[in-house]
Design an enzyme around this catalytic site. Structure first.
Site, PDB file in Angstrom:
ATOM      1  N   SER A 167       1.636   6.601   2.467  1.00 54.42           N
ATOM      2  CA  SER A 167       2.413   7.588   3.116  1.00 54.42           C
ATOM      3  C   SER A 167       3.619   8.244   2.458  1.00 54.42           C
ATOM      4  CB  SER A 167       2.993   7.150   4.507  1.00 54.42           C
ATOM      5  OG  SER A 167       1.930   6.624   5.209  1.00 54.42           O
TER       6      SER A 167
ATOM      7  N   GLU B 146      -8.301  -1.443   6.223  1.00 55.35           N
ATOM      8  CA  GLU B 146      -7.221  -1.421   6.737  1.00 55.35           C
ATOM      9  C   GLU B 146      -7.377  -1.482   8.169  1.00 55.35           C
ATOM     10  OE1 GLU B 146      -4.449   1.520   5.877  1.00 55.35           O
ATOM     11  OE2 GLU B 146      -2.827   0.546   7.132  1.00 55.35           O
TER      12      GLU B 146
ATOM     13  N   SER C 220       4.982  -0.930   3.785  1.00 58.68           N
ATOM     14  CA  SER C 220       5.341  -2.482   4.505  1.00 58.68           C
ATOM     15  C   SER C 220       5.399  -3.411   3.261  1.00 58.68           C
ATOM     16  CB  SER C 220       4.057  -2.805   5.410  1.00 58.68           C
ATOM     17  OG  SER C 220       4.074  -1.745   6.561  1.00 58.68           O
TER      18      SER C 220
ATOM     19  N   GLN D 218       0.729  -1.302   0.255  1.00 52.23           N
ATOM     20  CA  GLN D 218       0.062   0.076   0.014  1.00 52.23           C
ATOM     21  C   GLN D 218       0.955   1.260  -0.047  1.00 52.23           C
ATOM     22  OE1 GLN D 218      -1.292   1.264   3.666  1.00 52.23           O
ATOM     23  NE2 GLN D 218      -3.495   1.628   3.245  1.00 52.23           N
TER      24      GLN D 218
ATOM     25  N   ASN E 246      -2.988   6.636  17.074  1.00 49.19           N
ATOM     26  CA  ASN E 246      -4.148   6.612  17.948  1.00 49.19           C
ATOM     27  C   ASN E 246      -5.026   8.025  17.878  1.00 49.19           C
ATOM     28  OD1 ASN E 246      -3.519   4.162  18.503  1.00 49.19           O
ATOM     29  ND2 ASN E 246      -2.990   4.477  20.591  1.00 49.19           N
TER      30      ASN E 246
HETATM   31  C1  FAD Z   1       4.981  -0.308  11.023  1.00 53.73           C
HETATM   32  C2  FAD Z   1       4.704   0.706  10.003  1.00 53.73           C
HETATM   33  C3  FAD Z   1       3.927   0.162   8.915  1.00 53.73           C
HETATM   34  C4  FAD Z   1       3.304   1.142   8.023  1.00 53.73           C
HETATM   35  N1  FAD Z   1       3.127   0.612   6.859  1.00 53.73           N
HETATM   36  C5  FAD Z   1       2.692   1.843   5.954  1.00 53.73           C
HETATM   37  C6  FAD Z   1       2.187   1.102   4.665  1.00 53.73           C
HETATM   38  O1  FAD Z   1       2.372  -0.140   4.092  1.00 53.73           O
HETATM   39  N2  FAD Z   1       1.892   1.908   3.641  1.00 53.73           N
HETATM   40  C7  FAD Z   1       1.785   3.544   3.850  1.00 53.73           C
HETATM   41  O2  FAD Z   1       1.300   4.052   3.033  1.00 53.73           O
HETATM   42  N3  FAD Z   1       2.044   4.060   5.364  1.00 53.73           N
HETATM   43  C8  FAD Z   1       2.512   3.024   6.180  1.00 53.73           C
HETATM   44  N4  FAD Z   1       2.832   3.526   7.484  1.00 53.73           N
HETATM   45  C9  FAD Z   1       2.888   4.848   7.661  1.00 53.73           C
HETATM   46  C10 FAD Z   1       1.852   5.304   8.750  1.00 53.73           C
HETATM   47  O3  FAD Z   1       0.708   5.240   7.976  1.00 53.73           O
HETATM   48  C11 FAD Z   1       2.285   6.745   9.097  1.00 53.73           C
HETATM   49  O4  FAD Z   1       3.334   6.490   9.658  1.00 53.73           O
HETATM   50  C12 FAD Z   1       1.230   7.318  10.166  1.00 53.73           C
HETATM   51  O5  FAD Z   1      -0.121   7.585   9.404  1.00 53.73           O
HETATM   52  C13 FAD Z   1       1.574   8.638  10.766  1.00 53.73           C
HETATM   53  O6  FAD Z   1       2.115   9.504   9.707  1.00 53.73           O
HETATM   54  P1  FAD Z   1       3.674  10.319   9.798  1.00 53.73           P
HETATM   55  O7  FAD Z   1       4.615   8.983  10.504  1.00 53.73           O
HETATM   56  O8  FAD Z   1       3.777  10.943   9.036  1.00 53.73           O
HETATM   57  O9  FAD Z   1       3.340  10.873  11.378  1.00 53.73           O
HETATM   58  P2  FAD Z   1       2.534  12.449  11.472  1.00 53.73           P
HETATM   59  O10 FAD Z   1       1.303  12.560  10.793  1.00 53.73           O
HETATM   60  O11 FAD Z   1       3.885  13.524  11.109  1.00 53.73           O
HETATM   61  O12 FAD Z   1       2.273  12.577  12.888  1.00 53.73           O
HETATM   62  C14 FAD Z   1       3.217  12.996  13.988  1.00 53.73           C
HETATM   63  C15 FAD Z   1       2.404  13.225  15.359  1.00 53.73           C
HETATM   64  O13 FAD Z   1       1.440  14.096  15.090  1.00 53.73           O
HETATM   65  C16 FAD Z   1       0.187  13.586  15.604  1.00 53.73           C
HETATM   66  N5  FAD Z   1      -0.817  14.164  14.698  1.00 53.73           N
HETATM   67  C17 FAD Z   1      -0.934  14.502  13.240  1.00 53.73           C
HETATM   68  N6  FAD Z   1      -1.818  15.048  12.782  1.00 53.73           N
HETATM   69  C18 FAD Z   1      -2.815  14.878  13.943  1.00 53.73           C
HETATM   70  C19 FAD Z   1      -4.130  15.590  14.042  1.00 53.73           C
HETATM   71  N7  FAD Z   1      -5.031  16.034  13.221  1.00 53.73           N
HETATM   72  N8  FAD Z   1      -4.651  15.477  15.331  1.00 53.73           N
HETATM   73  C20 FAD Z   1      -3.928  15.104  16.585  1.00 53.73           C
HETATM   74  N9  FAD Z   1      -2.700  14.575  16.220  1.00 53.73           N
HETATM   75  C21 FAD Z   1      -2.031  14.550  15.174  1.00 53.73           C
HETATM   76  C22 FAD Z   1       0.183  12.186  15.103  1.00 53.73           C
HETATM   77  O14 FAD Z   1      -0.875  11.325  15.991  1.00 53.73           O
HETATM   78  C23 FAD Z   1       1.744  11.776  15.671  1.00 53.73           C
HETATM   79  O15 FAD Z   1       1.627  11.348  17.078  1.00 53.73           O
HETATM   80  C24 FAD Z   1       3.508   2.579   8.450  1.00 53.73           C
HETATM   81  C25 FAD Z   1       3.803   3.089   9.516  1.00 53.73           C
HETATM   82  C26 FAD Z   1       4.288   1.996  10.534  1.00 53.73           C
HETATM   83  C27 FAD Z   1       4.919   2.510  11.853  1.00 53.73           C
END
Ligand code: FAD
Length: 396
Positions: free
Chosen positions: A118, A233, A150, A115, A359
């Site tokens: 991100s 998902e 992933s 997928q 979360n």
């Molecule tokens: C093990 C793992 C597997 C993954 N696999 C995939 C995959 O297969 N494909 C894919 O596309 N992505 C994948 N991801 C990515 C995942 O979807 C993102 O890491 C996730 O959506 C968070 O985005 P970010 O890491 O950019 O954090 P950010 O969006 O930068 O967030 C940083 C912090 O800010 C908080 N935050 C951000 N916006 C808000 C809001 N509006 N309200 C309150 N708090 C907020 C978040 O909760 C977090 O604590 C994976 C991630 C992990 C850890």
């Protein structure tokens, strides 16, 4: 013979034994053999449409299969994104040609999916993505970067979100595509997490050409496709206590407490009982969501409840593990594989509250779309994407 007896007998004869220290290639080869045999036995894709290689059976049959399979460590993790997310989205939104081409090989384990949502500047706010797909005659040309993908290092196909119209607000100019991960211009680089394993990758697209038939859903309606997939998902992640987290199930922690002589401690017993209740409640909730989905009523935002509850369950289990195992939950002696597996599961737990939407994001969705609370203000909702200061555009 009842369906339950058929499933029980087949699993007893066909589930392969786990091989310690098998390489990734060996594990995938085993998983592919198992999944093909499962399909040949009429036990893969139980509720999927028969026309496209599923079995067209009921949610009750799926429930029976899940109950029987719970006793085994099925080698099917590598298919989770295909079967839990991409496949159901193709069934929901794909053309007849796409369903006929992709669903059967996916259910037989012949093709692995990933997928591609991100990006470095677009995670929680995935609608800010900057990977571009530009139309060139009958094809699309894709450029950009994805991250945290992933399983991309093993994938044959990916469901990609790319921006197809930067002149409209961010949610309105995105399209979902099916991408051949072996196409020229696709580069996959594994990323290690703190367990030392590399479950995810960064993926680069350099003038990757996609045919017109690669569009999944409608052009510029990728946000709808993304929400559809994210709904699947959340149920899929919330509903599966994945192999990686096996040492943190109630049953395994209760067993650990017995082995370490901690099972008579009243605090350990209280915490184990609470963990059992939470695990059981989540399992019943997931069963209900799945039955509703199979009956034609997709879970929608309630998938976020399952996803959040699954992540919180793991954190609760980590606390119980610490209570039972003490320092053994963090460090292990050489030659103590059970302690090593427990520590790895604990180290992998933070990922569960990030992957598939954090979360905090799940709480926001539940507040707005399940509880009907007022929406968060969204100042950029009606601004053309080109004018937003997001990702690399923030530096412009
Ligand atoms: C093990 C793992 C597997 C993954 N696999 C995939 C995959 O297969 N494909 C894919 O596309 N992505 C994948 N991801 C990515 C995942 O979807 C993102 O890491 C996730 O959506 C968070 O985005 P970010 O890491 O950019 O954090 P950010 O969006 O930068 O967030 C940083 C912090 O800010 C908080 N935050 C951000 N916006 C808000 C809001 N509006 N309200 C309150 N708090 C907020 C978040 O909760 C977090 O604590 C994976 C991630 C992990 C850890």
């Amino acid at each position: 013979m009842s369906f339950r007896d058929t499933v029980r007998d087949w699993l007893a004869e066909n589930v392969p034994k786990t091989v310690e220290n098998a390489s990734a290639e060996e594990r995938i080869a085993t998983a592919k053999r198992f999944q093909a045999a499962l399909h040949d036995a009429g036990l893969a894709g139980l509720t999927w449409p028969a026309e496209y290689g599923g079995q067209g059976r009921t949610a009750a049959d799926q429930q029976v299969f899940d109950e029987e399979a719970a006793a085994y460590d099925l080698p099917t993790d590598v298919f989770m994104i295909g079967m839990g997310m991409c496949g159901p989205t193709i069934v929901d939104l794909g053309t007849h040609e796409q369903k006929a081409r992709y669903v059967r090989p996916l259910l037989r384990g012949e093709e692995i999916w990933c997928q591609l949502f991100s990006e470095p500047g677009a995670g929680s706010d995935v609608a800010s993505l900057q990977t571009r797909a530009v139309r060139d005659g009958e094809t699309w040309v894709v450029n950009g970067q994805k991250v945290w993908t992933s399983g991309a290092q093993h994938a044959d196909f990916g469901a990609l979100l790319a921006r197809t119209n930067p002149d409209v607000p961010k949610h309105k100019g995105i399209t979902m595509f099916i991408v051949d991960m072996h196409a020229p211009g696709v580069t996959v680089r594994p990323l290690k997490d703190m367990t030392g394993q590399a479950p995810f990758n960064e993926v680069f697209f350099d003038n990757v050409r996609l045919p017109a038939g690669a569009v999944l859903g409608e052009v510029d309606a990728g946000w709808f496709a993304a929400v559809t997939m994210l709904g699947h998902e959340r149920v899929s992640i919330g509903g599966s206590v994945r192999r990686r987290y096996d040492p943190l199930t109630y049953a395994n922690l209760a067993d650990l407490a017995r082995r370490l002589g901690r099972a008579r401690d009243p605090v350990v017993r209280t915490e184990l009982a609470a963990l059992y209740a939470a695990e059981r409640a989540l399992s019943l909730f997931n069963t209900r969501l799945r039955q509703e989905a199979d009956a034609g009523s997709p879970p929608g935002a309630r998938g976020s409840v399952a996803k959040l509850a699954g992540a919180e369950l793991l954190w609760r289990a980590v606390r119980v593990a610490g209570l039972i195992a003490g320092v053994r939950a963090a460090a292990w002696d050489e030659g103590d594989p059970a302690a090593e597996e427990l520590a790895l599961a604990i180290n992998a737990t933070p990922a569960s509250s990030i992957a598939g939407g954090t979360n905090q994001i799940q709480r926001g969705i539940i507040g707005e779309r399940v509880l009907g609370l007022p929406k968060e203000p969204q100042v950029d909702r009606d601004v053309p994407f080109r004018e937003l200061r997001v990702g690399t555009q923030a530096k412009a």
